[in-house]
Design a protein around this motif. Structure first.
Motif, PDB file in Angstrom:
ATOM      1  N   THR A 124      35.819  96.381  64.302  1.00 35.04           N
ATOM      2  CA  THR A 124      34.473  96.794  63.922  1.00 35.04           C
ATOM      3  C   THR A 124      33.438  95.770  64.383  1.00 35.04           C
ATOM      4  OG1 THR A 124      35.317  97.923  61.957  1.00 35.04           O
ATOM      5  CG2 THR A 124      32.973  97.327  61.939  1.00 35.04           C
ATOM      6  N   CYS A 142      35.153  92.292  64.988  1.00 37.73           N
ATOM      7  CA  CYS A 142      36.200  91.850  64.065  1.00 37.73           C
ATOM      8  C   CYS A 142      37.391  91.299  64.851  1.00 37.73           C
ATOM      9  CB  CYS A 142      36.644  93.022  63.194  1.00 37.73           C
ATOM     10  SG  CYS A 142      37.978  92.571  62.059  1.00 37.73           S
ATOM     11  N   GLY A 152      34.323  96.763  58.250  1.00 36.68           N
ATOM     12  CA  GLY A 152      35.419  97.708  58.382  1.00 36.68           C
ATOM     13  C   GLY A 152      36.627  97.365  57.532  1.00 36.68           C
ATOM     14  N   CYS A 153      36.958  96.068  57.439  1.00 38.11           N
ATOM     15  CA  CYS A 153      38.222  95.706  56.785  1.00 38.11           C
ATOM     16  C   CYS A 153      38.100  94.520  55.824  1.00 38.11           C
ATOM     17  CB  CYS A 153      39.290  95.402  57.831  1.00 38.11           C
ATOM     18  SG  CYS A 153      38.983  93.885  58.754  1.00 38.11           S
ATOM     19  N   CYS A 175      33.819  91.394  57.485  1.00 39.68           N
ATOM     20  CA  CYS A 175      33.829  92.577  58.331  1.00 39.68           C
ATOM     21  C   CYS A 175      33.535  93.820  57.486  1.00 39.68           C
ATOM     22  CB  CYS A 175      35.184  92.711  59.015  1.00 39.68           C
ATOM     23  SG  CYS A 175      35.357  94.241  59.937  1.00 39.68           S
ATOM     24  N   CYS A 184      41.294  96.518  63.776  1.00 41.04           N
ATOM     25  CA  CYS A 184      40.006  96.949  63.230  1.00 41.04           C
ATOM     26  C   CYS A 184      38.952  97.009  64.330  1.00 41.04           C
ATOM     27  CB  CYS A 184      39.598  95.985  62.117  1.00 41.04           C
ATOM     28  SG  CYS A 184      37.955  96.285  61.466  1.00 41.04           S
TER      29      CYS A 184
END
Ligand SMILES: [Zn+2]
Length: 127
Positions: free
Chosen positions: A19, A12, A30-31, A28, A17
């Motif tokens: 990720t 990412c 994660g975010c 992503c 983040c």
């Protein structure tokens, strides 16, 4: 449990983040930041290189130089793009820029014939 390592991951681009996502992920995990275009950067550099070659062939040397410069910015290890950047720069009258690029090529790949020839031509030419 240890998670399996992804061979091709797109980290990412958001530093908060970071990720790792699959290469073909849209967003992503994660975010939610869109990462698809980011993951294509490597393929895009090859695309830009090809566009640069086409521009050089068609006499649009300044455009070619800019495209090769973009490739080298993304992929500093790409000696083909760096050689092309040096040549385009030389055609535009930037002998110092060409010399710098060819020296970088030789630092990365000693004995590169194109860079060696280019530098010896520069050495013979009046500055
Ligand atoms: Zn993220």
């Amino acid at each position: 449990m240890i998670a399996p390592v992804e061979v091709l991951t797109v980290r990412c681009p958001d530093p908060r983040c970071g990720t790792g996502n699959p290469y073909d992920a849209e967003d992503c995990a994660g975010c939610g930041t869109p990462v698809r275009a980011y993951g294509r950067l490597t393929a895009y550099a090859a695309h830009l290189f090809n566009r640069g070659l086409a521009a050089a062939r068609e006499g649009r040397t300044a455009e070619a130089r800019d495209l090769f410069a973009a490739v080298v910015h993304w992929c500093p290890a790409d000696v083909e793009a760096r050689n092309a950047l040096a040549l385009a720069g030389l055609r535009l009258g930037d002998a110092d820029g060409a010399r710098r690029q060819w020296e970088l090529v030789l630092a990365r790949r000693p004995g590169d014939p194109l860079a060696g020839r280019g530098l010896s031509q520069l050495g013979a030419a009046p500055r």
